[in-house]
Design a protein around this motif. Structure first.
Motif, PDB file in Angstrom:
ATOM      1  N   MET A  24       0.842  -1.194   0.000  1.00 56.90           N
ATOM      2  CA  MET A  24       0.000   0.000   0.000  1.00 56.90           C
ATOM      3  C   MET A  24       0.881   1.249   0.000  1.00 56.90           C
ATOM      4  O   MET A  24       1.938   1.276   0.616  1.00 56.90           O
ATOM      5  CB  MET A  24      -0.901   0.034   1.230  1.00 56.90           C
ATOM      6  CG  MET A  24      -2.027  -0.966   1.228  1.00 56.90           C
ATOM      7  SD  MET A  24      -3.049  -0.819   2.713  1.00 56.90           S
ATOM      8  CE  MET A  24      -4.237   0.329   2.152  1.00 56.90           C
ATOM      9  N   LYS A  25       0.383   2.273  -0.618  1.00 54.72           N
ATOM     10  CA  LYS A  25       1.100   3.536  -0.657  1.00 54.72           C
ATOM     11  C   LYS A  25       0.918   4.263   0.669  1.00 54.72           C
ATOM     12  O   LYS A  25      -0.106   4.098   1.339  1.00 54.72           O
ATOM     13  CB  LYS A  25       0.575   4.407  -1.790  1.00 54.72           C
ATOM     14  CG  LYS A  25       0.882   3.869  -3.155  1.00 54.72           C
ATOM     15  CD  LYS A  25       0.436   4.832  -4.207  1.00 54.72           C
ATOM     16  CE  LYS A  25       0.849   4.331  -5.571  1.00 54.72           C
ATOM     17  NZ  LYS A  25       0.537   5.292  -6.627  1.00 54.72           N
ATOM     18  N   PRO A  26       1.889   5.079   1.060  1.00 49.00           N
ATOM     19  CA  PRO A  26       1.780   5.822   2.320  1.00 49.00           C
ATOM     20  C   PRO A  26       0.533   6.722   2.390  1.00 49.00           C
ATOM     21  O   PRO A  26      -0.076   6.850   3.447  1.00 49.00           O
ATOM     22  CB  PRO A  26       3.069   6.633   2.368  1.00 49.00           C
ATOM     23  CG  PRO A  26       4.038   5.840   1.583  1.00 49.00           C
ATOM     24  CD  PRO A  26       3.229   5.211   0.481  1.00 49.00           C
ATOM     25  N   ILE A  27       0.129   7.318   1.259  1.00 42.42           N
ATOM     26  CA  ILE A  27      -1.040   8.195   1.292  1.00 42.42           C
ATOM     27  C   ILE A  27      -2.310   7.397   1.580  1.00 42.42           C
ATOM     28  O   ILE A  27      -3.181   7.852   2.313  1.00 42.42           O
ATOM     29  CB  ILE A  27      -1.165   9.030  -0.012  1.00 42.42           C
ATOM     30  CG1 ILE A  27      -2.230  10.102   0.133  1.00 42.42           C
ATOM     31  CG2 ILE A  27      -1.491   8.169  -1.189  1.00 42.42           C
ATOM     32  CD1 ILE A  27      -1.844  11.215   1.036  1.00 42.42           C
ATOM     33  N   SER A  28      -2.410   6.191   1.045  1.00 41.19           N
ATOM     34  CA  SER A  28      -3.591   5.382   1.331  1.00 41.19           C
ATOM     35  C   SER A  28      -3.576   4.890   2.773  1.00 41.19           C
ATOM     36  O   SER A  28      -4.623   4.807   3.417  1.00 41.19           O
ATOM     37  CB  SER A  28      -3.709   4.218   0.351  1.00 41.19           C
ATOM     38  OG  SER A  28      -2.581   3.387   0.422  1.00 41.19           O
ATOM     39  N   ILE A  29      -2.402   4.604   3.298  1.00 40.81           N
ATOM     40  CA  ILE A  29      -2.291   4.217   4.703  1.00 40.81           C
ATOM     41  C   ILE A  29      -2.705   5.390   5.593  1.00 40.81           C
ATOM     42  O   ILE A  29      -3.424   5.207   6.584  1.00 40.81           O
ATOM     43  CB  ILE A  29      -0.859   3.741   5.030  1.00 40.81           C
ATOM     44  CG1 ILE A  29      -0.616   2.400   4.350  1.00 40.81           C
ATOM     45  CG2 ILE A  29      -0.632   3.640   6.531  1.00 40.81           C
ATOM     46  CD1 ILE A  29       0.786   1.885   4.432  1.00 40.81           C
ATOM     47  N   PHE A  30      -2.273   6.596   5.223  1.00 42.19           N
ATOM     48  CA  PHE A  30      -2.673   7.782   5.977  1.00 42.19           C
ATOM     49  C   PHE A  30      -4.186   7.942   5.967  1.00 42.19           C
ATOM     50  O   PHE A  30      -4.811   8.163   7.010  1.00 42.19           O
ATOM     51  CB  PHE A  30      -2.008   9.032   5.404  1.00 42.19           C
ATOM     52  CG  PHE A  30      -2.554  10.311   5.964  1.00 42.19           C
ATOM     53  CD1 PHE A  30      -2.189  10.727   7.235  1.00 42.19           C
ATOM     54  CD2 PHE A  30      -3.459  11.079   5.246  1.00 42.19           C
ATOM     55  CE1 PHE A  30      -2.701  11.895   7.776  1.00 42.19           C
ATOM     56  CE2 PHE A  30      -3.973  12.253   5.775  1.00 42.19           C
ATOM     57  CZ  PHE A  30      -3.600  12.653   7.042  1.00 42.19           C
ATOM     58  N   LEU A  31      -4.795   7.853   4.797  1.00 38.27           N
ATOM     59  CA  LEU A  31      -6.249   8.044   4.693  1.00 38.27           C
ATOM     60  C   LEU A  31      -7.030   6.979   5.456  1.00 38.27           C
ATOM     61  O   LEU A  31      -7.985   7.295   6.174  1.00 38.27           O
ATOM     62  CB  LEU A  31      -6.676   8.068   3.221  1.00 38.27           C
ATOM     63  CG  LEU A  31      -6.216   9.280   2.425  1.00 38.27           C
ATOM     64  CD1 LEU A  31      -6.552   9.101   0.960  1.00 38.27           C
ATOM     65  CD2 LEU A  31      -6.829  10.547   2.977  1.00 38.27           C
ATOM     66  N   ILE A  32      -6.630   5.733   5.323  1.00 37.02           N
ATOM     67  CA  ILE A  32      -7.336   4.645   6.012  1.00 37.02           C
ATOM     68  C   ILE A  32      -7.206   4.779   7.519  1.00 37.02           C
ATOM     69  O   ILE A  32      -8.189   4.659   8.251  1.00 37.02           O
ATOM     70  CB  ILE A  32      -6.812   3.274   5.527  1.00 37.02           C
ATOM     71  CG1 ILE A  32      -7.267   3.033   4.088  1.00 37.02           C
ATOM     72  CG2 ILE A  32      -7.294   2.149   6.439  1.00 37.02           C
ATOM     73  CD1 ILE A  32      -6.615   1.840   3.424  1.00 37.02           C
ATOM     74  N   SER A  33      -6.000   5.050   8.001  1.00 37.78           N
ATOM     75  CA  SER A  33      -5.819   5.171   9.460  1.00 37.78           C
ATOM     76  C   SER A  33      -6.499   6.423   9.999  1.00 37.78           C
ATOM     77  O   SER A  33      -7.091   6.402  11.089  1.00 37.78           O
ATOM     78  CB  SER A  33      -4.340   5.142   9.832  1.00 37.78           C
ATOM     79  OG  SER A  33      -3.640   6.193   9.214  1.00 37.78           O
ATOM     80  N   SER A  34      -6.471   7.508   9.255  1.00 33.43           N
ATOM     81  CA  SER A  34      -7.131   8.733   9.695  1.00 33.43           C
ATOM     82  C   SER A  34      -8.647   8.542   9.779  1.00 33.43           C
ATOM     83  O   SER A  34      -9.280   8.937  10.769  1.00 33.43           O
ATOM     84  CB  SER A  34      -6.790   9.872   8.744  1.00 33.43           C
ATOM     85  OG  SER A  34      -7.376  11.067   9.172  1.00 33.43           O
ATOM     86  N   ILE A  35      -9.222   7.934   8.761  1.00 35.96           N
ATOM     87  CA  ILE A  35     -10.670   7.677   8.768  1.00 35.96           C
ATOM     88  C   ILE A  35     -11.042   6.702   9.877  1.00 35.96           C
ATOM     89  O   ILE A  35     -12.050   6.889  10.565  1.00 35.96           O
ATOM     90  CB  ILE A  35     -11.123   7.178   7.383  1.00 35.96           C
ATOM     91  CG1 ILE A  35     -11.040   8.318   6.367  1.00 35.96           C
ATOM     92  CG2 ILE A  35     -12.535   6.603   7.439  1.00 35.96           C
ATOM     93  CD1 ILE A  35     -11.220   7.898   4.929  1.00 35.96           C
ATOM     94  N   SER A  36     -10.226   5.682  10.086  1.00 38.00           N
ATOM     95  CA  SER A  36     -10.509   4.697  11.144  1.00 38.00           C
ATOM     96  C   SER A  36     -10.505   5.348  12.522  1.00 38.00           C
ATOM     97  O   SER A  36     -11.410   5.112  13.329  1.00 38.00           O
ATOM     98  CB  SER A  36      -9.479   3.568  11.107  1.00 38.00           C
ATOM     99  OG  SER A  36      -9.516   2.902   9.885  1.00 38.00           O
ATOM    100  N   ILE A  37      -9.496   6.154  12.791  1.00 38.79           N
ATOM    101  CA  ILE A  37      -9.414   6.833  14.092  1.00 38.79           C
ATOM    102  C   ILE A  37     -10.571   7.814  14.249  1.00 38.79           C
ATOM    103  O   ILE A  37     -11.195   7.893  15.313  1.00 38.79           O
ATOM    104  CB  ILE A  37      -8.046   7.521  14.262  1.00 38.79           C
ATOM    105  CG1 ILE A  37      -6.947   6.475  14.398  1.00 38.79           C
ATOM    106  CG2 ILE A  37      -8.054   8.452  15.480  1.00 38.79           C
ATOM    107  CD1 ILE A  37      -5.544   7.033  14.366  1.00 38.79           C
ATOM    108  N   ALA A  38     -10.889   8.569  13.203  1.00 36.91           N
ATOM    109  CA  ALA A  38     -11.995   9.529  13.270  1.00 36.91           C
ATOM    110  C   ALA A  38     -13.315   8.823  13.514  1.00 36.91           C
ATOM    111  O   ALA A  38     -14.143   9.301  14.304  1.00 36.91           O
ATOM    112  CB  ALA A  38     -12.059  10.357  11.993  1.00 36.91           C
TER     113      ALA A  38
END
Length: 102
Positions: A1-15
């Protein structure tokens, strides 16, 4: 996975967790109104209160509104943007190091 997709997935999950589960960890103020008297109490509040989850109508009796303090906003920013950013950056560094050694 690309870092940007990891950022988006983890950010949405935490939110999602912070907005859907009643976790009172953010510094805030609750504004009470009783008759003509109005007073403010500092208390930890949850982000779920802002979308109407985590309290019933009877819990809101006498409460005019609630809001986050600057430290509450900072903590929300760190949890929703900062931590996923660090995770994505760590993945990026790990991939760059791996490509250098190949």
């Amino acid at each position: 996975m690309k870092p940007i997709s990891i950022f988006l997935i983890s950010s949405i999950s935490i939110a999602l967790v912070l907005f859907l589960v009643r976790i009172n960890i953010f510094d805030g103020e609750i504004i009470y109104v009783t008759g003509i008297q109005r007073f403010v109490e500092q208390a930890p509040i949850s982000l779920s209160y802002f979308i109407g989850i985590g309290y019933s109508a009877s819990d809101m009796e006498g409460i005019e509104s609630f809001r986050l303090l600057p430290t509450g906003y900072l903590m929300a920013f760190v949890l929703i943007i900062g931590i996923p950013g660090l995770i994505a950056y760590r993945v990026y560094l790990g991939r760059s190091k791996k490509q250098i050694h190949e």
